[in-house]
Motif scaffolding. Structure first.
Motif, PDB file in Angstrom:
ATOM      1  N   LYS A 296       0.946  -1.338  -0.018  1.00  0.00           N
ATOM      2  CA  LYS A 296      -0.077  -0.004  -0.059  1.00  0.00           C
ATOM      3  C   LYS A 296       0.841   1.274   0.043  1.00  0.00           C
ATOM      4  CE  LYS A 296      -3.855   1.994   2.630  1.00  0.00           C
ATOM      5  NZ  LYS A 296      -4.575   1.900   3.941  1.00  0.00           N
ATOM      6  N   TRP A 297       0.566   2.196  -0.963  1.00  0.00           N
ATOM      7  CA  TRP A 297       1.379   3.445  -0.976  1.00  0.00           C
ATOM      8  C   TRP A 297       0.357   4.358  -1.042  1.00  0.00           C
ATOM      9  CZ3 TRP A 297       1.519   7.068  -4.979  1.00  0.00           C
ATOM     10  CH2 TRP A 297       2.799   8.162  -4.862  1.00  0.00           C
ATOM     11  N   ILE A 298       0.483   5.679  -0.256  1.00  0.00           N
ATOM     12  CA  ILE A 298      -0.373   6.795  -0.335  1.00  0.00           C
ATOM     13  C   ILE A 298       0.371   8.084  -0.407  1.00  0.00           C
ATOM     14  CG2 ILE A 298      -1.816   8.189   1.215  1.00  0.00           C
ATOM     15  CD1 ILE A 298      -2.539   5.397   2.443  1.00  0.00           C
ATOM     16  N   TYR A 299       0.231   8.919  -1.183  1.00  0.00           N
ATOM     17  CA  TYR A 299       0.711  10.301  -1.357  1.00  0.00           C
ATOM     18  C   TYR A 299      -0.406  11.130  -1.494  1.00  0.00           C
ATOM     19  CZ  TYR A 299       4.259  13.816  -2.402  1.00  0.00           C
ATOM     20  OH  TYR A 299       5.021  14.785  -2.696  1.00  0.00           O
ATOM     21  N   ALA A 300      -0.235  12.440  -0.791  1.00  0.00           N
ATOM     22  CA  ALA A 300      -1.257  13.500  -0.864  1.00  0.00           C
ATOM     23  C   ALA A 300      -0.284  14.607  -1.583  1.00  0.00           C
ATOM     24  CB  ALA A 300      -1.356  13.930   0.546  1.00  0.00           C
ATOM     25  N   TYR A 301      -1.217  15.017  -2.730  1.00  0.00           N
ATOM     26  CA  TYR A 301      -0.907  15.991  -3.742  1.00  0.00           C
ATOM     27  C   TYR A 301      -1.370  17.301  -3.386  1.00  0.00           C
ATOM     28  CZ  TYR A 301       1.136  12.323  -6.652  1.00  0.00           C
ATOM     29  OH  TYR A 301       2.052  11.331  -7.276  1.00  0.00           O
ATOM     30  N   SER A 302      -0.806  18.092  -2.949  1.00  0.00           N
ATOM     31  CA  SER A 302      -1.237  19.678  -2.633  1.00  0.00           C
ATOM     32  C   SER A 302      -1.822  20.507  -3.790  1.00  0.00           C
ATOM     33  CB  SER A 302      -0.238  20.390  -1.831  1.00  0.00           C
ATOM     34  OG  SER A 302       0.721  20.671  -2.517  1.00  0.00           O
ATOM     35  N   ASN A 303      -0.948  20.101  -5.199  1.00  0.00           N
ATOM     36  CA  ASN A 303      -1.587  20.509  -6.339  1.00  0.00           C
ATOM     37  C   ASN A 303      -2.271  19.380  -7.016  1.00  0.00           C
ATOM     38  OD1 ASN A 303      -2.014  21.204  -9.019  1.00  0.00           O
ATOM     39  ND2 ASN A 303      -0.041  22.006  -9.221  1.00  0.00           N
ATOM     40  N   PRO A 304      -3.755  19.252  -6.823  1.00  0.00           N
ATOM     41  CA  PRO A 304      -4.307  18.081  -7.437  1.00  0.00           C
ATOM     42  C   PRO A 304      -4.004  17.775  -8.787  1.00  0.00           C
ATOM     43  CG  PRO A 304      -5.653  19.555  -6.223  1.00  0.00           C
ATOM     44  CD  PRO A 304      -4.448  20.426  -6.415  1.00  0.00           C
ATOM     45  N   LEU A 305      -3.643  18.689  -9.587  1.00  0.00           N
ATOM     46  CA  LEU A 305      -3.272  18.328 -10.881  1.00  0.00           C
ATOM     47  C   LEU A 305      -2.042  17.525 -11.225  1.00  0.00           C
ATOM     48  CD1 LEU A 305      -4.853  21.423 -12.980  1.00  0.00           C
ATOM     49  CD2 LEU A 305      -5.760  19.227 -12.605  1.00  0.00           C
ATOM     50  N   GLU A 306      -1.240  17.595 -10.160  1.00  0.00           N
ATOM     51  CA  GLU A 306       0.007  16.769 -10.317  1.00  0.00           C
ATOM     52  C   GLU A 306      -0.451  15.417 -10.052  1.00  0.00           C
ATOM     53  OE1 GLU A 306       2.697  18.266  -7.440  1.00  0.00           O
ATOM     54  OE2 GLU A 306       3.007  20.108  -8.529  1.00  0.00           O
ATOM     55  N   ALA A 307      -1.503  14.903  -9.630  1.00  0.00           N
ATOM     56  CA  ALA A 307      -1.793  13.204  -9.313  1.00  0.00           C
ATOM     57  C   ALA A 307      -2.203  12.797 -10.845  1.00  0.00           C
ATOM     58  CB  ALA A 307      -3.065  13.507  -8.416  1.00  0.00           C
ATOM     59  N   VAL A 308      -2.772  13.755 -11.683  1.00  0.00           N
ATOM     60  CA  VAL A 308      -3.078  13.066 -12.869  1.00  0.00           C
ATOM     61  C   VAL A 308      -1.945  12.201 -13.477  1.00  0.00           C
ATOM     62  CG1 VAL A 308      -3.861  13.746 -15.154  1.00  0.00           C
ATOM     63  CG2 VAL A 308      -4.766  14.961 -13.210  1.00  0.00           C
ATOM     64  N   ASP A 309      -0.925  12.580 -13.432  1.00  0.00           N
ATOM     65  CA  ASP A 309       0.210  11.748 -13.935  1.00  0.00           C
ATOM     66  C   ASP A 309       0.371  10.190 -13.607  1.00  0.00           C
ATOM     67  OD1 ASP A 309       0.799  14.059 -15.884  1.00  0.00           O
ATOM     68  OD2 ASP A 309       2.450  14.572 -14.515  1.00  0.00           O
ATOM     69  N   ILE A 310       0.402  10.359 -12.208  1.00  0.00           N
ATOM     70  CA  ILE A 310       0.720   9.013 -11.948  1.00  0.00           C
ATOM     71  C   ILE A 310      -0.682   8.210 -11.893  1.00  0.00           C
ATOM     72  CG2 ILE A 310      -0.005   9.432  -9.158  1.00  0.00           C
ATOM     73  CD1 ILE A 310       2.523   7.717  -8.613  1.00  0.00           C
ATOM     74  N   ILE A 311      -1.859   8.813 -11.649  1.00  0.00           N
ATOM     75  CA  ILE A 311      -3.110   7.998 -11.818  1.00  0.00           C
ATOM     76  C   ILE A 311      -2.982   7.498 -13.223  1.00  0.00           C
ATOM     77  CG2 ILE A 311      -5.459   8.388 -11.969  1.00  0.00           C
ATOM     78  CD1 ILE A 311      -5.269  10.597  -9.897  1.00  0.00           C
ATOM     79  N   SER A 312      -2.894   8.218 -14.180  1.00  0.00           N
ATOM     80  CA  SER A 312      -2.853   7.694 -15.859  1.00  0.00           C
ATOM     81  C   SER A 312      -1.586   6.634 -15.720  1.00  0.00           C
ATOM     82  CB  SER A 312      -2.662   8.926 -16.502  1.00  0.00           C
ATOM     83  OG  SER A 312      -3.501   9.922 -16.372  1.00  0.00           O
TER      84      SER A 312
END
Length: 102
Positions: free
Chosen positions: A35-51
C-alpha cells in the motif's frame, strides 16, 4: 484542497517496481510494501501517476483510488479514468489565474 492517491497490490514488490519505473530511479521502500499513499497539494499533479497506473494495468497489478481531502475513496479504473481526469481538470484548472513565479 488536496488529492490523495492510494495504490494497492497483492503482489509483493509490485508497487516498488511500478514506482521505480514511474520515477525512473530507485525508490526507498521495502519490497513487501502493498500500500502506498501520497497527498498532492496541487491536485493536477496527481493526474500523471493516476494515468500511469491505469495505462500500465497490463504490466502491473495495482489498484488506484483517489480521495479529495478527507472524503470518500473513489476507485479509478480503465472504464472511468477519462471521467476522473476530466473531473479533476474541471475542478482545479483555472486558465485565467495569474501564474505564480518562485
Amino acid at each position: 484542497m488536496r488529492i490523495v492517491v492510494n495504490l494497492w497490490s497483492n503482489r509483493e514488490g509490485e508497487i516498488k517496481k511500478f514506482l521505480e519505473s514511474y520515477y525512473d530511479k530507485e525508490v526507498m521502500i521495502d519490497n513487501d510494501v502493498t500500500k502506498w499513499i501520497y497527498a498532492y497539494s496541487n491536485p493536477l499533479e496527481a493526474v500523471d501517476i493516476i494515468s500511469a497506473v491505469v495505462d500500465n494495468n497490463d504490466k502491473y497489478k495495482i489498484a488506484v483510488c483517489i480521495q479529495a481531502d478527507e472524503g470518500e475513496l473513489h476507485p479509478v479504473t480503465s472504464e472511468n479514468h477519462n471521467d476522473v481526469v476530466k473531473g479533476l481538470f474541471q475542478l482545479f484548472y483555472n486558465p485565467t489565474a495569474e501564474p505564480t513565479h518562485a
